[in-house]
Design a protein around this motif. Structure first.
Motif, PDB file in Angstrom:
ATOM      1  N   GLU A 198      37.302  55.507  51.246  1.00 21.36           N
ATOM      2  CA  GLU A 198      38.498  55.669  50.523  1.00 21.36           C
ATOM      3  C   GLU A 198      39.602  54.928  51.779  1.00 21.36           C
ATOM      4  O   GLU A 198      40.902  54.102  51.342  1.00 21.36           O
ATOM      5  CB  GLU A 198      39.360  56.649  50.270  1.00 21.36           C
ATOM      6  CG  GLU A 198      37.972  57.765  49.687  1.00 21.36           C
ATOM      7  CD  GLU A 198      38.694  59.137  49.634  1.00 21.36           C
ATOM      8  OE1 GLU A 198      40.213  59.298  49.573  1.00 21.36           O
ATOM      9  OE2 GLU A 198      37.695  59.643  49.401  1.00 21.36           O
ATOM     10  N   ARG A 199      38.854  54.455  53.118  1.00 20.13           N
ATOM     11  CA  ARG A 199      39.980  53.799  54.275  1.00 20.13           C
ATOM     12  C   ARG A 199      39.652  51.817  54.710  1.00 20.13           C
ATOM     13  O   ARG A 199      38.949  51.572  53.269  1.00 20.13           O
ATOM     14  CB  ARG A 199      40.080  54.378  55.640  1.00 20.13           C
ATOM     15  CG  ARG A 199      39.759  55.877  55.164  1.00 20.13           C
ATOM     16  CD  ARG A 199      39.454  56.539  56.853  1.00 20.13           C
ATOM     17  NE  ARG A 199      38.433  57.019  57.122  1.00 20.13           N
ATOM     18  CZ  ARG A 199      37.468  57.062  57.646  1.00 20.13           C
ATOM     19  NH1 ARG A 199      38.045  58.786  56.413  1.00 20.13           N
ATOM     20  NH2 ARG A 199      36.364  57.395  57.923  1.00 20.13           N
ATOM     21  N   VAL A 200      40.727  51.770  54.455  1.00 18.93           N
ATOM     22  CA  VAL A 200      40.802  50.307  54.517  1.00 18.93           C
ATOM     23  C   VAL A 200      39.081  50.241  55.972  1.00 18.93           C
ATOM     24  O   VAL A 200      39.673  50.566  57.165  1.00 18.93           O
ATOM     25  CB  VAL A 200      41.731  49.614  55.378  1.00 18.93           C
ATOM     26  CG1 VAL A 200      41.539  48.204  55.283  1.00 18.93           C
ATOM     27  CG2 VAL A 200      43.167  49.822  54.388  1.00 18.93           C
ATOM     28  N   LEU A 201      38.847  49.085  55.272  1.00 17.18           N
ATOM     29  CA  LEU A 201      37.100  48.958  57.018  1.00 17.18           C
ATOM     30  C   LEU A 201      38.117  47.829  57.406  1.00 17.18           C
ATOM     31  O   LEU A 201      39.222  46.952  57.430  1.00 17.18           O
ATOM     32  CB  LEU A 201      36.527  48.095  55.899  1.00 17.18           C
ATOM     33  CG  LEU A 201      35.481  49.489  55.144  1.00 17.18           C
ATOM     34  CD1 LEU A 201      34.281  48.434  54.305  1.00 17.18           C
ATOM     35  CD2 LEU A 201      34.986  50.419  55.195  1.00 17.18           C
ATOM     36  N   PRO A 202      36.921  46.946  58.874  1.00 13.66           N
ATOM     37  CA  PRO A 202      37.863  46.970  59.510  1.00 13.66           C
ATOM     38  C   PRO A 202      37.521  45.772  59.007  1.00 13.66           C
ATOM     39  O   PRO A 202      36.943  45.053  57.863  1.00 13.66           O
ATOM     40  CB  PRO A 202      36.166  47.259  60.754  1.00 13.66           C
ATOM     41  CG  PRO A 202      35.851  47.655  60.548  1.00 13.66           C
ATOM     42  CD  PRO A 202      36.776  48.452  59.167  1.00 13.66           C
ATOM     43  N   ALA A 203      38.887  43.962  59.283  1.00 14.87           N
ATOM     44  CA  ALA A 203      38.280  42.815  58.172  1.00 14.87           C
ATOM     45  C   ALA A 203      36.630  42.396  58.484  1.00 14.87           C
ATOM     46  O   ALA A 203      36.293  41.606  57.434  1.00 14.87           O
ATOM     47  CB  ALA A 203      38.980  42.000  59.497  1.00 14.87           C
ATOM     48  N   ALA A 204      35.932  42.306  58.802  1.00 11.84           N
ATOM     49  CA  ALA A 204      34.603  41.301  59.639  1.00 11.84           C
ATOM     50  C   ALA A 204      33.766  42.554  57.816  1.00 11.84           C
ATOM     51  O   ALA A 204      32.893  41.663  57.642  1.00 11.84           O
ATOM     52  CB  ALA A 204      33.886  41.704  60.262  1.00 11.84           C
ATOM     53  N   ARG A 205      34.241  43.333  57.561  1.00 10.30           N
ATOM     54  CA  ARG A 205      33.414  43.899  56.306  1.00 10.30           C
ATOM     55  C   ARG A 205      34.148  44.631  55.221  1.00 10.30           C
ATOM     56  O   ARG A 205      34.464  45.476  54.041  1.00 10.30           O
ATOM     57  CB  ARG A 205      33.356  45.919  57.204  1.00 10.30           C
ATOM     58  CG  ARG A 205      32.574  45.304  58.175  1.00 10.30           C
ATOM     59  CD  ARG A 205      31.723  46.743  58.087  1.00 10.30           C
ATOM     60  NE  ARG A 205      30.493  47.163  57.329  1.00 10.30           N
ATOM     61  CZ  ARG A 205      30.301  48.964  57.398  1.00 10.30           C
ATOM     62  NH1 ARG A 205      30.223  49.638  58.029  1.00 10.30           N
ATOM     63  NH2 ARG A 205      28.968  48.951  56.060  1.00 10.30           N
ATOM     64  N   ARG A 206      35.212  43.417  54.964  1.00  7.80           N
ATOM     65  CA  ARG A 206      35.929  43.376  53.316  1.00  7.80           C
ATOM     66  C   ARG A 206      35.477  41.998  53.038  1.00  7.80           C
ATOM     67  O   ARG A 206      34.801  40.765  53.530  1.00  7.80           O
ATOM     68  CB  ARG A 206      37.201  43.260  54.037  1.00  7.80           C
ATOM     69  CG  ARG A 206      37.625  44.680  54.895  1.00  7.80           C
ATOM     70  CD  ARG A 206      39.135  45.551  54.476  1.00  7.80           C
ATOM     71  NE  ARG A 206      40.052  44.494  55.090  1.00  7.80           N
ATOM     72  CZ  ARG A 206      41.234  44.337  56.361  1.00  7.80           C
ATOM     73  NH1 ARG A 206      40.614  44.920  56.847  1.00  7.80           N
ATOM     74  NH2 ARG A 206      42.113  43.154  55.774  1.00  7.80           N
ATOM     75  N   GLN A 207      36.284  41.908  52.209  1.00  3.22           N
ATOM     76  CA  GLN A 207      35.880  40.421  51.123  1.00  3.22           C
ATOM     77  C   GLN A 207      36.721  39.308  51.189  1.00  3.22           C
ATOM     78  O   GLN A 207      38.522  39.757  52.380  1.00  3.22           O
ATOM     79  CB  GLN A 207      36.473  40.628  49.754  1.00  3.22           C
ATOM     80  CG  GLN A 207      37.901  41.653  48.725  1.00  3.22           C
ATOM     81  CD  GLN A 207      36.981  42.908  49.195  1.00  3.22           C
ATOM     82  OE1 GLN A 207      36.863  43.462  49.542  1.00  3.22           O
ATOM     83  NE2 GLN A 207      38.244  43.431  48.779  1.00  3.22           N
ATOM     84  N   VAL A 208      36.514  37.998  51.757  1.00  2.00           N
ATOM     85  CA  VAL A 208      37.733  37.505  51.857  1.00  2.00           C
ATOM     86  C   VAL A 208      38.004  36.617  50.850  1.00  2.00           C
ATOM     87  O   VAL A 208      39.467  36.379  50.812  1.00  2.00           O
ATOM     88  CB  VAL A 208      36.852  36.168  52.634  1.00  2.00           C
ATOM     89  CG1 VAL A 208      35.548  36.754  53.998  1.00  2.00           C
ATOM     90  CG2 VAL A 208      35.765  35.275  51.504  1.00  2.00           C
ATOM     91  N   PHE A 209      37.761  37.033  49.152  1.00  2.00           N
ATOM     92  CA  PHE A 209      38.834  36.395  48.481  1.00  2.00           C
ATOM     93  C   PHE A 209      38.888  37.922  47.051  1.00  2.00           C
ATOM     94  O   PHE A 209      38.073  38.405  47.522  1.00  2.00           O
ATOM     95  CB  PHE A 209      38.305  35.121  48.048  1.00  2.00           C
ATOM     96  CG  PHE A 209      38.743  34.963  46.629  1.00  2.00           C
ATOM     97  CD1 PHE A 209      40.392  34.172  46.441  1.00  2.00           C
ATOM     98  CD2 PHE A 209      38.387  35.230  45.506  1.00  2.00           C
ATOM     99  CE1 PHE A 209      41.001  33.675  45.606  1.00  2.00           C
ATOM    100  CE2 PHE A 209      39.073  34.622  44.142  1.00  2.00           C
ATOM    101  CZ  PHE A 209      40.358  33.647  44.105  1.00  2.00           C
ATOM    102  N   ALA A 210      40.220  37.809  46.872  1.00  2.00           N
ATOM    103  CA  ALA A 210      40.391  39.137  45.738  1.00  2.00           C
ATOM    104  C   ALA A 210      40.740  38.236  44.497  1.00  2.00           C
ATOM    105  O   ALA A 210      41.783  37.143  45.079  1.00  2.00           O
ATOM    106  CB  ALA A 210      40.493  39.832  45.977  1.00  2.00           C
ATOM    107  N   ALA A 211      40.891  38.186  43.203  1.00  6.82           N
ATOM    108  CA  ALA A 211      41.473  37.324  42.468  1.00  6.82           C
ATOM    109  C   ALA A 211      41.899  39.391  41.221  1.00  6.82           C
ATOM    110  O   ALA A 211      41.082  39.683  41.026  1.00  6.82           O
ATOM    111  CB  ALA A 211      41.298  36.677  41.382  1.00  6.82           C
ATOM    112  N   GLY A 212      43.035  39.432  41.234  1.00  8.54           N
ATOM    113  CA  GLY A 212      44.038  39.924  39.718  1.00  8.54           C
ATOM    114  C   GLY A 212      45.599  39.959  39.215  1.00  8.54           C
ATOM    115  O   GLY A 212      45.981  38.477  39.580  1.00  8.54           O
ATOM    116  N   ASP A 213      45.133  40.680  38.216  1.00  9.36           N
ATOM    117  CA  ASP A 213      47.197  40.511  37.587  1.00  9.36           C
ATOM    118  C   ASP A 213      47.645  41.158  37.575  1.00  9.36           C
ATOM    119  O   ASP A 213      48.759  41.683  37.046  1.00  9.36           O
ATOM    120  CB  ASP A 213      46.390  39.934  36.389  1.00  9.36           C
ATOM    121  CG  ASP A 213      45.871  41.673  35.505  1.00  9.36           C
ATOM    122  OD1 ASP A 213      46.425  41.462  34.597  1.00  9.36           O
ATOM    123  OD2 ASP A 213      44.803  41.567  35.885  1.00  9.36           O
ATOM    124  N   SER A 214      47.465  42.945  38.396  1.00 10.14           N
ATOM    125  CA  SER A 214      48.738  43.864  37.689  1.00 10.14           C
ATOM    126  C   SER A 214      48.307  44.695  39.521  1.00 10.14           C
ATOM    127  O   SER A 214      47.147  44.644  40.090  1.00 10.14           O
ATOM    128  CB  SER A 214      47.460  45.045  36.725  1.00 10.14           C
ATOM    129  OG  SER A 214      48.149  46.324  36.215  1.00 10.14           O
TER     130      SER A 214
END
Length: 424
Positions: free
Chosen positions: A322-338
């Motif tokens: 449920e928490r924000v992961l370290p930057a090295a373990r996150r998506q580099v790109f995301a796309a959304g609309d809402s």
């Protein structure tokens, strides 16, 4: 699955113009074809996306030997125009595939249904079918039942205007979204995929702008893939990105639609039911993080999307998901609309694409753009007109867990000022 990370993924440098900086020079490497982003984008968005691919793609010397960079797309109104969950619900109602709940007790279909909604549904659907068997909502006799179900699902209120849901966490679930898979109880995932495929065929064949009859009313009757997003997904995959879908529509439904964009079922994260031993769906949902299966309160919605992405893509279990992961373990790109996409978009470390549907909290973040990594694009089909009033970021742009509205705040606690709609 547990992902192994050989080394942190460096954040892309940002120039004064907000563009991703060119990668540092590197030793010679084996040539490979350069992936290019297709046309049809607003402003410099095509160039920004190209820079993302050039920076993180497998042809860049930065990439060899490292884990694939992750890209995550929302689905409805991000990759397609209109909502595949809605399309499936309308098909289920027209074809009589929603079952009468046990003892006619509609409270068993959602823990968040109000007594007023439970009574309205029971009254409208009484006598149409035995408990556990499909309701005849596609017949004239079942029109009132179809209308009541559609009202509760589509407006979160009864036909008489009473609130249909109460008591949910606004940052982890949306009970009307969750209610669709809950109404699929008694069917297997394979059967639901068959229903979704039939709805997909109808909605792709229907003319743009067409409607369909549901109960005694009409509803949207068409869906289209965005060609630009399909091309982007294909390009990211070709460039070596690990591309996923995270959607607040039911898992089997999104699996069917995602195939048309080149996304396999094992790279789809939708709302997931618990099942009986025989594989039939129950009216309860799988949990994530600290939420146990069957609690029905952590779907792929705002913070719930973050949890499910961390769980399914990055292999994090328990409350840590449920928490924000370290930057090295996150998506580099995301796309959304809402607004449902805010948390996983904010988690993206290099670039965040927003399809502008005039959603308050999301557009506050996108236009504030303090780190230069947000890009905004109008809807590719039937784009929204410019919002005439500023987005109320400083006052009511944020909706808290209990539904209380307040200002949108940056990570440092400062308030985001109201934003003017400038991409339309």
């Amino acid at each position: 699955m547990q992902r192994k990370w050989a080394a942190p993924l460096a954040l892309a440098a940002v120039t004064g113009s907000g563009l991703l900086a060119a990668p540092p020079a590197a030793a010679a490497h084996t040539p490979c074809p350069r992936v290019t982003v297709g046309s049809g984008w607003y402003g410099d968005n095509q160039a920004r996306l190209q820079q993302l691919i050039d920076r993180y793609g497998s042809c860049n010397p930065y990439r060899p030997g490292r884990t694939k960079p992750v890209a995550v797309f929302d689905w409805d109104n991000t990759v397609v125009k209109n909502d595949v969950g809605d399309a499936t619900m309308f098909w289920l109602l027209r074809n009589g595939r929603i079952r009468q709940p046990a003892a006619g007790d509609w409270s068993t279909t959602s823990r968040f249904l109000t007594p007023a909604a439970t009574k309205a549904l029971a009254d409208a659907c009484a006598g149409l079918a035995r408990p556990g068997t499909p309701l005849l909502t596609g017949t004239p006799a079942g029109a009132a039942c179809a209308d009541e179900i559609n009202a509760v699902y589509g407006t979160a209120a009864t036909r008489a205007g009473a609130p249909a849901f109460a008591g949910w966490d606004r940052r982890t679930t949306e009970p009307s979204y969750a209610w669709l898979p809950q109404l699929m109880q008694g069917w297997t995932a394979r059967e639901i995929r068959g229903f979704a495929a039939a709805a997909r065929t109808e909605n792709l064949a229907a003319p743009v702008g067409s409607t369909q009859r549901v109960g005694s009313g009409t509803a949207t009757g068409w869906v289209r893939y965005y060609d630009q997003q399909k091309d982007l997904i294909k390009g990211l995959q070709k460039a070596g990105f690990d591309v996923w879908i995270s959607s607040a529509s039911p898992q089997p439904v999104v699996e069917v639609w995602a195939q048309g964009a080149g996304i396999a079922a094992d790279h789809v994260i939708g709302i997931r039911n618990t099942t009986t031993y025989g594989g039939k769906f129950t009216p309860h949902l799988q949990g994530c993080g600290s939420v146990r299966d069957g609690a029905d309160s952590m779907i792929t919605y705002i913070d719930g999307k973050r949890c499910w992405i961390n769980k399914e893509i990055f292999g994090v279990r328990g409350a840590a998901a449920e928490r924000v992961l370290p930057a090295a373990r996150r998506q580099v790109f995301a796309a959304g609309d809402s607004d449902t996409d805010i948390s996983f978009l904010r988690d993206a470390t290099a670039l965040r694409l927003v399809v502008n549907r005039n959603k308050n909290e999301l557009m506050c973040w996108a236009y504030d753009n303090t780190d230069g990594r947000w890009i905004v694009n109008p809807m590719f089909i039937e784009p929204k007109k410019r919002k005439t009033d500023p987005y109320p970021c400083a006052t009511t742009g944020y909706v808290d867990h209990d539904g209380t509205k307040g200002p949108v705040r940056r990570g440092d606690g400062s308030v985001v000022p109201d934003q003017t709609d400038s991409v339309y």
